[in-house]
Design an enzyme around this catalytic site. Structure first.
Site, mmCIF file in Angstrom:
data_model
loop_
_atom_site.group_PDB
_atom_site.id
_atom_site.type_symbol
_atom_site.label_atom_id
_atom_site.label_comp_id
_atom_site.label_asym_id
_atom_site.label_seq_id
_atom_site.Cartn_x
_atom_site.Cartn_y
_atom_site.Cartn_z
ATOM 1 N N LYS A 183 -73.010 -15.877 -10.785
ATOM 2 C CA LYS A 183 -74.031 -16.570 -9.990
ATOM 3 C C LYS A 183 -73.443 -16.797 -8.596
ATOM 4 O O LYS A 183 -72.675 -17.720 -8.374
ATOM 5 C CB LYS A 183 -74.371 -17.907 -10.663
ATOM 6 C CG LYS A 183 -75.783 -18.399 -10.443
ATOM 7 C CD LYS A 183 -76.158 -18.627 -9.003
ATOM 8 C CE LYS A 183 -75.443 -19.812 -8.402
ATOM 9 N NZ LYS A 183 -75.683 -19.957 -6.942
ATOM 10 N N GLU A 392 -62.825 -32.005 4.457
ATOM 11 C CA GLU A 392 -62.868 -30.570 4.722
ATOM 12 C C GLU A 392 -64.043 -30.280 5.664
ATOM 13 O O GLU A 392 -65.195 -30.601 5.361
ATOM 14 C CB GLU A 392 -63.053 -29.818 3.407
ATOM 15 C CG GLU A 392 -63.006 -28.328 3.572
ATOM 16 C CD GLU A 392 -63.121 -27.599 2.245
ATOM 17 O OE1 GLU A 392 -64.016 -27.931 1.457
ATOM 18 O OE2 GLU A 392 -62.301 -26.699 2.009
HETATM 19 P P1 NAD Z 1 -70.698 -25.137 -2.860
HETATM 20 O O1 NAD Z 1 -69.890 -25.996 -3.762
HETATM 21 O O2 NAD Z 1 -71.822 -25.736 -2.140
HETATM 22 O O3 NAD Z 1 -71.337 -23.913 -3.691
HETATM 23 C C1 NAD Z 1 -70.547 -23.011 -4.414
HETATM 24 C C2 NAD Z 1 -71.397 -22.371 -5.500
HETATM 25 O O4 NAD Z 1 -71.811 -23.366 -6.418
HETATM 26 C C3 NAD Z 1 -72.681 -21.704 -4.986
HETATM 27 O O5 NAD Z 1 -72.904 -20.537 -5.742
HETATM 28 C C4 NAD Z 1 -73.733 -22.744 -5.318
HETATM 29 O O6 NAD Z 1 -75.029 -22.197 -5.491
HETATM 30 C C5 NAD Z 1 -73.222 -23.285 -6.625
HETATM 31 N N1 NAD Z 1 -73.688 -24.632 -6.993
HETATM 32 C C6 NAD Z 1 -74.109 -25.623 -6.178
HETATM 33 N N2 NAD Z 1 -74.401 -26.718 -6.902
HETATM 34 C C7 NAD Z 1 -74.117 -26.415 -8.185
HETATM 35 C C8 NAD Z 1 -74.144 -27.142 -9.396
HETATM 36 N N3 NAD Z 1 -74.539 -28.426 -9.447
HETATM 37 N N4 NAD Z 1 -73.760 -26.528 -10.531
HETATM 38 C C9 NAD Z 1 -73.331 -25.247 -10.508
HETATM 39 N N5 NAD Z 1 -73.288 -24.502 -9.391
HETATM 40 C C10 NAD Z 1 -73.664 -25.087 -8.252
HETATM 41 O O7 NAD Z 1 -69.664 -24.436 -1.904
HETATM 42 P P2 NAD Z 1 -69.973 -23.494 -0.655
HETATM 43 O O8 NAD Z 1 -70.519 -24.343 0.424
HETATM 44 O O9 NAD Z 1 -70.755 -22.316 -1.128
HETATM 45 O O10 NAD Z 1 -68.500 -22.993 -0.290
HETATM 46 C C11 NAD Z 1 -67.619 -23.736 0.482
HETATM 47 C C12 NAD Z 1 -66.668 -24.514 -0.377
HETATM 48 O O11 NAD Z 1 -65.966 -23.642 -1.254
HETATM 49 C C13 NAD Z 1 -65.593 -25.215 0.422
HETATM 50 O O12 NAD Z 1 -65.421 -26.514 -0.068
HETATM 51 C C14 NAD Z 1 -64.352 -24.382 0.163
HETATM 52 O O13 NAD Z 1 -63.146 -25.062 0.297
HETATM 53 C C15 NAD Z 1 -64.576 -23.939 -1.223
HETATM 54 N N6 NAD Z 1 -63.788 -22.736 -1.512
HETATM 55 C C16 NAD Z 1 -62.677 -22.866 -2.282
HETATM 56 C C17 NAD Z 1 -61.874 -21.766 -2.525
HETATM 57 C C18 NAD Z 1 -60.649 -21.874 -3.385
HETATM 58 O O14 NAD Z 1 -60.199 -20.846 -3.864
HETATM 59 N N7 NAD Z 1 -60.077 -23.040 -3.589
HETATM 60 C C19 NAD Z 1 -62.210 -20.531 -1.982
HETATM 61 C C20 NAD Z 1 -63.344 -20.444 -1.192
HETATM 62 C C21 NAD Z 1 -64.134 -21.562 -0.975
#
Ligand code: NAD
Length: 489
Positions: A183, A392
Site C-alpha cells: 500500500k 521533524e
Molecule cells: P505518513 O506516515 O503520513 O504515511 C506513510 C504511509 O502510511 C502512507 O502510505 C500513508 O497512506 C499510510 N498511512 C497513513 N495513515 C495510516 C494509518 N492510520 N494506518 C496505516 N497506514 C497509514 O508518512 P509520509 O508523510 O508519507 O512520509 C514521511 C515520513 O516518513 C517522515 O516522517 C519520514 O521520516 C518517514 N520516513 C522514514 C523512513 C525510515 O526509514 N525511517 C524512510 C522514509 C520516510
C-alpha cells in the site's frame, strides 16, 4: 511495452490488473503542479480482496517453500526494472520531484541493484540449522532450528524514496517466502503501480503472491494493520502513523516492523575542518529538499566558532537554488505537495517566533511561479529546545546549535525522541569513534562515510522505529523461527 502508457494505473490483485472500487485519483508533478495522470483508487473491498489473495497464495501454494521459484522471480523483476530504468527515471523525477542526480543512487538504480542481495541471500541461506544431539531434562534429543516465512505481509510506504522503500520491503519479504500486499503513499501511486505492470508482464510471480493497492484514503492502509489475515505490517512513514499502526495491530498481536521519523544531528568536533564539515551538512540537508528521514538536520558546532559555522553553512545552502528536478545540476527539487510546503513554512515561521533568525532562505523562492518549492534555509540563534530542533520538518532546513565540547555535543544529539542517524566530523578517528559509540542512533557516518548499501542494516533507536531494513537483519525480519526437538534413541 512502455510503462503506464495509458496515463492510468491499476491495482494488482490476485495476479490481475484491475480498476479501483472507488474510482480514480490524480497524481501530480510537484515541480509543475500539473496532473501526470490518474491512479486506481482502491476501496475497502479491494483491500479485502488483496489480503484474501495473499492469504490463499501463502496457505495453499508452494511459494513459501520453493526457494528456487522465489529467486527466479526476483531476478526476473530486477531484470524488468533494469530494462525500464530510463522510463522509471523520468517517472521518478516527475512524480516524486526527485533530482536526476539522486536517481542513479538511492532513488532508483541503487534499490534495483539491491534486489540481488535478497535473491542471493535466499539462495544461500541456512533455512535449517542442526544444533546437534543433547539431553535436556535427561531426554536424548536432536535439535534443529528452522527459519520460515511469517505469512502475509502488509507493506505500507511513504512517498519520499518510493522505489527504495517499496523494493527494500518487497525484496526480502518475497525472498523469505512471504506473500505481500503493498500500500504505497497517495502522493506516489505510479512508482508502485508500475511494479504491477512489470510483475504481470515479465515475471512468474504466481497470482496473489504480490498485490498492489493504491488509494487516496489512508484508511485503506489501516485495514492492513487491523485484518487478522495479515501476519506482519512492515511500515515506513511518520512516527505518528507508526503509533497508529502499532495500536491497530495490537488486537491481533501482529508483528510490526517500523521505520519512522528522525531529527538527526551532525556533530562537528573542535578539531574538525569547520568550513568543510558545515558545507557538507548544508549540502546534505538540501538534497531532495530535505525529504529524507535520516538527513542530519541539527548541525552541532563548537560555541567559540558558532558564527563562522553559520556563515559556512549559509554560504553553501544559500547557493543551492531550488530547481527543476530534471536538470542534472539540481540538488534541491520541490517538496511533494502544497500541504508539505505549508507545513515546512509553518516551521520556519515558528523559528522566527521563538527568537531565531535565517542566515539564508526562509520561504518560497520568488523566481518559482509554480511547484511546491522552499528555499534551502539555515536557522541560527536557537538551542536544542526550539520547535525546529525537536520536530521533524522534512524540508531543506538546517538548524545550527552551539555545543561546549564532546560530552555536550553527545548530550544534545541524544536529547531527542528520535534515534535514526548521526554524523561525526573529526580528523581524530579514535575520538570520532568514541563519540559515535555514545550516540543512541541506528546509523552513524564518520567524516562522510556512506552507510547506505544492500548489506548494511538500516533503522532507528527510540521513536525512530523497531527493527532493521536491508542487510541480513532486514531479511530475517521477515522470518519466523521454529525450534524442532526430535527424541532419538
Ligand atoms: P505518513 O506516515 O503520513 O504515511 C506513510 C504511509 O502510511 C502512507 O502510505 C500513508 O497512506 C499510510 N498511512 C497513513 N495513515 C495510516 C494509518 N492510520 N494506518 C496505516 N497506514 C497509514 O508518512 P509520509 O508523510 O508519507 O512520509 C514521511 C515520513 O516518513 C517522515 O516522517 C519520514 O521520516 C518517514 N520516513 C522514514 C523512513 C525510515 O526509514 N525511517 C524512510 C522514509 C520516510
Amino acid at each position: 511495452m512502455a510503462i503506464l502508457a495509458d496515463g492510468e494505473s491499476l491495482l494488482l490483485i490476485d495476479g490481475e490488473l484491475v480498476a479501483g472500487g472507488s474510482g480514480t485519483f490524480p497524481t501530480l508533478n510537484p515541480a509543475t503542479e500539473e496532473t501526470l495522470g490518474i491512479a486506481a483508487n482502491a476501496s475497502a473491498d479491494d483491500m479485502g480482496a488483496a489480503i484474501g489473495a495473499a492469504r490463499r497464495a501463502f496457505d495453499d501454494t508452494g511459494w513459501s517453500t520453493d526457494v528456487d521459484l522465489r529467486v527466479r522471480c526476483l531476478r526476473q523483476l530486477q531484470d524488468a526494472l533494469t530494462k525500464h530504468t530510463e522510463e522509471l527515471r523520468e517517472l521518478t523525477m516527475a512524480e516524486v520531484g526527485a533530482p536526476r542526480m539522486l536517481t542513479s543512487a538511492a532513488q532508483l538504480e541503487g534499490p534495483i541493484a539491491d534486489l540481488s542481495f535478497s535473491a542471493d541471500t535466499a539462495e544461500n541461506y541456512s533455512w535449517r540449522t542442526d544444533l546437534g544431539v543433547a539431553s535436556p531434562m535427561g531426554i536424548k534429543t536432536r535439535r534443529t532450528v528452522a527459519r520460515e516465512a511469517i505469512g502475509v505481509v502488509g507493506a505500507i510506504t511513504p512517498w519520499n524514496f518510493p522505489h527504495q522503500i517499496n523494493l527494500a520491503k518487497i525484496g526480502p519479504a518475497l525472498a523469505a517466502g512471504n506473500t505481500v500486499v503493498l500500500k504505497p503513499a497517495p502522493d506516489t501511486p505510479w512508482c508502485a503501480a508500475v511494479l504491477g505492470e512489470l510483475v504481470t508482464e515479465h515475471t512468474d510471480i504466481p497470482p496473489g503472491v504480490f498485490n498492489i493497492v493504491t488509494s487516496a484514503d489512508h484508511g485503506v492502509g489501516a485495514l492492513l494493520s487491523r485484518d487478522p489475515r495479515v501476519d506482519m505490517v512492515s511500515f515506513t512513514g511518520s512516527t505518528a502513523t507508526g503509533r497508529a499502526v502499532m495500536a491497530d495491530g495490537a488486537p491481533t498481536i501482529k508483528k510490526v516492523f517500523l521505520e519512522l521519523g528522525g531529527k538527526s544531528a551532525f556533530l562537528v568536533l573542535d578539531d574538525a575542518d569547520l568550513a568543510g564539515a558545515c558545507s557538507m551538512a548544508a549540502f546534505t540537508a538540501s538534497m531532495h529538499a530535505g525529504q529524507g528521514c535520516a538527513i542530519t538536520t541539527r548541525l552541532l558546532v563548537p560555541r567559540a566558532r558558532y558564527d563562522e559555522a553559520v556563515g559556512a553553512a549559509a554560504a553553501t545552502m544559500g547557493g543551492l537554488r531550488p530547481g527543476d528536478p530534471t536538470d542534472p545540476g539540481t540538488v534541491c527539487g520541490p517538496l511533494i505537495s502544497a500541504r508539505q510546503r505549508d507545513r515546512v513554512q509553518g516551521y520556519l515561521d515558528s523559528a522566527i517566533a521563538e527568537g531565531g533568525r535565517f542566515a539564508c532562505g526562509g520561504g518560497c523562492p520568488a523566481d518559482r511561479q509554480s511547484g511546491f518549492f522552499i528555499e534551502p534555509t539555515v536557522i541560527a540563534g536557537l538551542d536544542n529546545s526550539a520547535t525546529v530542533s525537536r520536530e521533524e520538518i522534512f524540508g531543506p532546513v538546517l538548524t545550527v546549535i552551539a555545543h561546549d565540547g564532546d560530552d555536550d555535543a553527545v548530550r544534545i544529539a541524544n536529547d531527542s525522541p528520535y534515534g535514526l542517524s548521526g554524523t561525526v566530523f573529526s580528523p581524530d578517528l579514535e575520538r570520532a569513534d568514541a563519540v559515535a559509540a555514545r550516540l543512541r542512533v541506528g546509523t552513524v557516518n564518520i567524516n562522510g562515510g556512506v552507510w547506505y548499501s544492500a548489506d548494511m542494516p538500516f533503522g532507528g533507536y527510540k521513536q525512530s522505529g523497531i527493527g532493521r531494513e536491508m542487510g541480513l537483519a532486514g531479511f530475517e525480519e521477515y522470518l519466523e523461527i521454529k525450534s524442532i526437538a526430535t527424541a532419538v534413541s
